[in-house]
Design a protein around this motif. Structure first.
Motif, PDB file in Angstrom:
ATOM      1  N   PHE A  17       0.761  -1.106  -0.198  1.00 52.95           N
ATOM      2  CA  PHE A  17       0.061  -0.197   0.140  1.00 52.95           C
ATOM      3  C   PHE A  17       1.039   0.995  -0.014  1.00 52.95           C
ATOM      4  O   PHE A  17       1.641   1.366   1.049  1.00 52.95           O
ATOM      5  CB  PHE A  17      -0.826   0.016   1.201  1.00 52.95           C
ATOM      6  CG  PHE A  17      -1.952  -1.156   1.287  1.00 52.95           C
ATOM      7  CD1 PHE A  17      -2.970  -1.206   0.487  1.00 52.95           C
ATOM      8  CD2 PHE A  17      -1.814  -2.090   2.358  1.00 52.95           C
ATOM      9  CE1 PHE A  17      -3.900  -2.002   0.238  1.00 52.95           C
ATOM     10  CE2 PHE A  17      -2.991  -3.091   2.174  1.00 52.95           C
ATOM     11  CZ  PHE A  17      -3.937  -2.913   1.247  1.00 52.95           C
ATOM     12  N   LYS A  20       4.359   0.972   1.535  1.00 59.87           N
ATOM     13  CA  LYS A  20       4.528   0.011   2.525  1.00 59.87           C
ATOM     14  C   LYS A  20       4.049  -1.160   2.149  1.00 59.87           C
ATOM     15  O   LYS A  20       2.888  -1.363   1.790  1.00 59.87           O
ATOM     16  CB  LYS A  20       3.520   0.441   3.732  1.00 59.87           C
ATOM     17  CG  LYS A  20       3.473  -0.280   5.115  1.00 59.87           C
ATOM     18  CD  LYS A  20       2.433   0.362   6.008  1.00 59.87           C
ATOM     19  CE  LYS A  20       2.211  -0.589   7.190  1.00 59.87           C
ATOM     20  NZ  LYS A  20       1.303   0.236   8.172  1.00 59.87           N
ATOM     21  N   VAL A  22       3.145  -4.711   2.857  1.00 64.14           N
ATOM     22  CA  VAL A  22       2.325  -5.672   3.903  1.00 64.14           C
ATOM     23  C   VAL A  22       2.294  -7.046   3.887  1.00 64.14           C
ATOM     24  O   VAL A  22       2.125  -7.794   4.824  1.00 64.14           O
ATOM     25  CB  VAL A  22       0.859  -5.049   4.302  1.00 64.14           C
ATOM     26  CG1 VAL A  22       0.873  -3.643   4.533  1.00 64.14           C
ATOM     27  CG2 VAL A  22      -0.222  -5.104   3.043  1.00 64.14           C
ATOM     28  N   PRO A  41      -0.871 -11.351  14.765  1.00 66.13           N
ATOM     29  CA  PRO A  41      -1.169 -10.033  15.644  1.00 66.13           C
ATOM     30  C   PRO A  41      -1.678  -8.882  14.754  1.00 66.13           C
ATOM     31  O   PRO A  41      -1.761  -9.264  13.492  1.00 66.13           O
ATOM     32  CB  PRO A  41       0.023  -9.841  16.118  1.00 66.13           C
ATOM     33  CG  PRO A  41       1.046 -10.431  15.036  1.00 66.13           C
ATOM     34  CD  PRO A  41       0.422 -11.755  14.655  1.00 66.13           C
ATOM     35  N   SER A  42      -2.144  -8.115  15.289  1.00 69.84           N
ATOM     36  CA  SER A  42      -3.004  -7.137  14.652  1.00 69.84           C
ATOM     37  C   SER A  42      -1.934  -6.245  13.904  1.00 69.84           C
ATOM     38  O   SER A  42      -0.693  -6.296  13.926  1.00 69.84           O
ATOM     39  CB  SER A  42      -3.232  -5.986  15.666  1.00 69.84           C
ATOM     40  OG  SER A  42      -4.114  -5.043  15.114  1.00 69.84           O
ATOM     41  N   GLY A  43      -2.427  -6.271  12.600  1.00 69.79           N
ATOM     42  CA  GLY A  43      -1.646  -5.298  11.621  1.00 69.79           C
ATOM     43  C   GLY A  43      -0.573  -6.212  10.751  1.00 69.79           C
ATOM     44  O   GLY A  43       0.203  -5.715   9.754  1.00 69.79           O
ATOM     45  N   CYS A  44      -0.608  -7.571  10.920  1.00 69.93           N
ATOM     46  CA  CYS A  44       0.103  -8.504  10.288  1.00 69.93           C
ATOM     47  C   CYS A  44      -0.292  -8.710   8.911  1.00 69.93           C
ATOM     48  O   CYS A  44       0.432  -9.292   8.076  1.00 69.93           O
ATOM     49  CB  CYS A  44       0.434  -9.937  11.139  1.00 69.93           C
ATOM     50  SG  CYS A  44      -0.916 -10.718  11.053  1.00 69.93           S
ATOM     51  N   GLY A  45      -1.427  -8.492   8.432  1.00 72.23           N
ATOM     52  CA  GLY A  45      -1.773  -8.563   6.828  1.00 72.23           C
ATOM     53  C   GLY A  45      -2.916  -9.587   6.706  1.00 72.23           C
ATOM     54  O   GLY A  45      -3.181  -9.858   5.533  1.00 72.23           O
ATOM     55  N   LYS A  46      -3.515  -9.923   7.752  1.00 66.80           N
ATOM     56  CA  LYS A  46      -4.770 -11.025   7.825  1.00 66.80           C
ATOM     57  C   LYS A  46      -5.753 -10.678   6.808  1.00 66.80           C
ATOM     58  O   LYS A  46      -6.092 -11.275   5.694  1.00 66.80           O
ATOM     59  CB  LYS A  46      -5.312 -11.576   9.156  1.00 66.80           C
ATOM     60  CG  LYS A  46      -4.099 -11.946  10.087  1.00 66.80           C
ATOM     61  CD  LYS A  46      -4.472 -12.544  11.542  1.00 66.80           C
ATOM     62  CE  LYS A  46      -5.358 -11.150  12.202  1.00 66.80           C
ATOM     63  NZ  LYS A  46      -4.486 -10.200  12.596  1.00 66.80           N
ATOM     64  N   THR A  47      -6.175  -9.445   7.013  1.00 63.67           N
ATOM     65  CA  THR A  47      -7.317  -9.001   6.209  1.00 63.67           C
ATOM     66  C   THR A  47      -7.180  -8.847   4.822  1.00 63.67           C
ATOM     67  O   THR A  47      -7.923  -8.924   3.956  1.00 63.67           O
ATOM     68  CB  THR A  47      -8.027  -7.692   6.824  1.00 63.67           C
ATOM     69  OG1 THR A  47      -8.366  -8.072   8.238  1.00 63.67           O
ATOM     70  CG2 THR A  47      -9.290  -7.100   6.048  1.00 63.67           C
ATOM     71  N   THR A  48      -5.744  -8.205   4.669  1.00 62.75           N
ATOM     72  CA  THR A  48      -5.378  -8.157   3.080  1.00 62.75           C
ATOM     73  C   THR A  48      -5.237  -9.187   2.365  1.00 62.75           C
ATOM     74  O   THR A  48      -5.734  -9.512   1.483  1.00 62.75           O
ATOM     75  CB  THR A  48      -4.132  -7.308   3.324  1.00 62.75           C
ATOM     76  OG1 THR A  48      -3.997  -6.163   4.109  1.00 62.75           O
ATOM     77  CG2 THR A  48      -3.763  -6.915   1.688  1.00 62.75           C
ATOM     78  N   GLU A 165     -12.803 -12.170  11.150  1.00 62.29           N
ATOM     79  CA  GLU A 165     -13.033 -11.949  12.765  1.00 62.29           C
ATOM     80  C   GLU A 165     -15.034 -12.065  12.849  1.00 62.29           C
ATOM     81  O   GLU A 165     -15.399 -11.225  13.323  1.00 62.29           O
ATOM     82  CB  GLU A 165     -12.777 -10.527  13.128  1.00 62.29           C
ATOM     83  CG  GLU A 165     -11.409 -10.499  12.896  1.00 62.29           C
ATOM     84  CD  GLU A 165     -10.383 -10.643  14.265  1.00 62.29           C
ATOM     85  OE1 GLU A 165     -11.234 -11.373  15.058  1.00 62.29           O
ATOM     86  OE2 GLU A 165      -9.256 -10.470  14.237  1.00 62.29           O
TER      87      GLU A 165
HETATM   88  P1  ATP Z   1      -6.155  -6.430  12.484  1.00 67.61           P
HETATM   89  O1  ATP Z   1      -6.102  -7.642  13.031  1.00 67.61           O
HETATM   90  O2  ATP Z   1      -5.921  -5.300  13.336  1.00 67.61           O
HETATM   91  O3  ATP Z   1      -7.342  -6.257  11.720  1.00 67.61           O
HETATM   92  P2  ATP Z   1      -4.660  -7.521  10.158  1.00 67.61           P
HETATM   93  O4  ATP Z   1      -3.868  -8.420  10.408  1.00 67.61           O
HETATM   94  O5  ATP Z   1      -5.963  -7.838   9.474  1.00 67.61           O
HETATM   95  O6  ATP Z   1      -4.897  -6.356  11.270  1.00 67.61           O
HETATM   96  P3  ATP Z   1      -4.571  -5.692   7.610  1.00 67.61           P
HETATM   97  O7  ATP Z   1      -5.837  -5.078   8.094  1.00 67.61           O
HETATM   98  O8  ATP Z   1      -4.557  -6.645   6.475  1.00 67.61           O
HETATM   99  O9  ATP Z   1      -4.166  -6.223   9.095  1.00 67.61           O
HETATM  100  O10 ATP Z   1      -3.493  -4.522   7.575  1.00 67.61           O
HETATM  101  C1  ATP Z   1      -1.908  -4.726   7.267  1.00 67.61           C
HETATM  102  C2  ATP Z   1      -1.419  -3.414   7.337  1.00 67.61           C
HETATM  103  O11 ATP Z   1      -1.877  -2.718   6.008  1.00 67.61           O
HETATM  104  C3  ATP Z   1      -1.708  -2.405   8.395  1.00 67.61           C
HETATM  105  O12 ATP Z   1      -0.583  -1.831   8.548  1.00 67.61           O
HETATM  106  C4  ATP Z   1      -2.538  -1.503   7.740  1.00 67.61           C
HETATM  107  O13 ATP Z   1      -2.676  -0.239   8.202  1.00 67.61           O
HETATM  108  C5  ATP Z   1      -2.238  -1.469   6.284  1.00 67.61           C
HETATM  109  N1  ATP Z   1      -3.439  -1.343   5.322  1.00 67.61           N
HETATM  110  C6  ATP Z   1      -4.587  -2.209   5.250  1.00 67.61           C
HETATM  111  N2  ATP Z   1      -5.365  -1.805   4.075  1.00 67.61           N
HETATM  112  C7  ATP Z   1      -4.856  -0.485   3.709  1.00 67.61           C
HETATM  113  C8  ATP Z   1      -5.204   0.249   2.676  1.00 67.61           C
HETATM  114  N3  ATP Z   1      -5.956   0.196   2.035  1.00 67.61           N
HETATM  115  N4  ATP Z   1      -4.172   1.460   2.645  1.00 67.61           N
HETATM  116  C9  ATP Z   1      -3.176   1.644   3.130  1.00 67.61           C
HETATM  117  N5  ATP Z   1      -2.789   0.726   4.444  1.00 67.61           N
HETATM  118  C10 ATP Z   1      -3.494  -0.360   4.367  1.00 67.61           C
END
Ligand code: ATP
Length: 353
Positions: A17, A20, A22, A41-48, A165
């Motif tokens: 992104f 950055k 991810v 953990p939070s922010g490791c990229g799971k949702t992506t 989640e």
């Molecule tokens: P959580 O458990 O907190 O939901 P996650 O593991 O699902 O976190 P992601 O939501 O995939 O993590 O995000 C991974 C990283 O990518 C984070 O640092 C987030 O800020 C960044 N990120 C996610 N989507 C975008 C976007 N559309 N634009 C910029 N950065 C993004």
């Protein structure tokens, strides 16, 4: 051993992104028909990862396959609506202006209206929400809305279900009952399911297969119990459960800790190592009956199924706090001999920390 057939597969996927990164060279196999939890953990990229699998995010590097058919690579991409995936995302809310029935039948628009309603009602019945078919989303509680979202995801009988989640924000009781219903529904449909969670207990409870992520990669994957019992890094050991930690040095193939000497197979002579001891590795025997490190049982706190016990070791000023099954625990003030089950003790070179 039977070969794992991948239902959903991500190969060498990276994602950025802005500037950055991810996701970094991620490989993930979701076995066909399994419920696989993507944990981290939070922010490791799971949702992506989930959004990439769904086609909601354009793939930049790598390949995504469903049942061995490429649905996305850098040259081609199949749009979300034709990937045969069902989505239940936190931010994928119900349409407020449509009734519950219309929300669920929305994804069935390739069918004639009559069959659409039949299938939508069937899906609602499976999650116990048929009576609410004519309600609007604002008339439902959070848990009920999530049930409807689940029915909507499952109604078209997708080959792959992606859940982000799905039980977050619910109280303990609702969470448990929705989890139960979701599991049943998923097993009934036989869909290959990838479910994101950051809760290791939840993942251990529901997953057939577990993939642990950190820093944009899958760092360990396999059966949940294998990850718990054979973590490949301190990160995995810590993430999946409690552990008492010590730092020491390998001397003659062993590390001396306040809980006794521990064999060290993973590290070289002289290495500085981190030793992680699962609570269930501790065997406590009355001092007169057992061998091992002597400790006095200090304070205790009942936590329901478990009790947090304080052990004051004769070999260390620092007491050990450990959660153990509440039954048959030694009394406060008694002396015990502590020995270790080494299968639940993990030793890693400190550089892996
Ligand atoms: P959580 O458990 O907190 O939901 P996650 O593991 O699902 O976190 P992601 O939501 O995939 O993590 O995000 C991974 C990283 O990518 C984070 O640092 C987030 O800020 C960044 N990120 C996610 N989507 C975008 C976007 N559309 N634009 C910029 N950065 C993004």
């Amino acid at each position: 051993m039977t070969a794992i057939l991948p239902g959903l597969e991500l190969v060498g996927v990276s994602h950025t992104f802005g500037n950055k990164t991810v996701i970094q060279g991620l490989d993930l196999v979701v076995p066909d028909g399994s419920l696989t939890c993507l944990l981290g953990p939070s922010g490791c990229g799971k949702t992506t990862v989930l959004r990439l699998a769904a086609g909601l995010e354009t793939l930049q590097v790598g390949q995504i396959k469903i049942n061995d058919v490429c649905v996305a690579d850098v040259n081609n991409t199949i749009p979300p609506e034709t990937r045969n995936v069902g989505l239940m995302f936190q931010d994928y809310a119900l349409f407020p202006h449509l009734t519950v029935l219309r929300n669920v039948s929305f994804g069935l628009n390739s069918l004639p209206t009559g069959s659409r309603d039949v299938l939508a009602k069937e899906a609602l019945a499976r999650v116990g929400m048929l009576d609410a078919a004519s309600f609007y989303p604002h008339m439902l509680s959070g848990g009920e809305q999530q049930r409807v979202a689940l029915a909507r995801a499952a109604a078209p009988s997708p080959g792959v279900m992606l859940l982000d989640e799905p039980f977050s924000g619910l109280d303990t009781e609702l969470r448990a009952s929705l989890r139960q219903d979701t599991l049943r529904l998923i097993k009934e449909t036989g869909a290959t399911t990838l479910m994101v969670t950051h809760d290791p207990m939840e993942a251990m409870l529901v997953a057939d297969h577990l993939a642990l992520m950190n820093g944009g990669r899958v760092v360990q994957a396999g059966l949940p119990m294998d990850l718990y019992r054979q973590p490949n890094t301190p990160f995995c050991a810590r993430f999946l459960g409690e552990a008492i930690e010590y730092i020491g040095f390998v001397r003659s193939g062993e590390v001396v800790t306040p809980l006794g000497s521990v064999p060290s197979e993973n590290a070289k002579e002289g290495d500085e190592v981190v030793v992680l001891v699962r609570p269930e590795a501790l065997n406590l025997r009355p001092e007169s009956e057992g061998q091992g490190i002597i400790a006095t049982v200090g304070g205790r706190r009942d936590l329901g199924l478990q009790t947090k016990l304080e052990l004051r070791l004769e070999s260390d000023d620092e007491p050990v706090h450990v959660n153990l099954p509440a039954q048959d625990l030694p009394l406060t003030g008694s002396k015990v001999a502590v020995s270790l089950d080494f299968t639940m003790v993990f030793v890693f070179p400190v550089r892996d920390r």
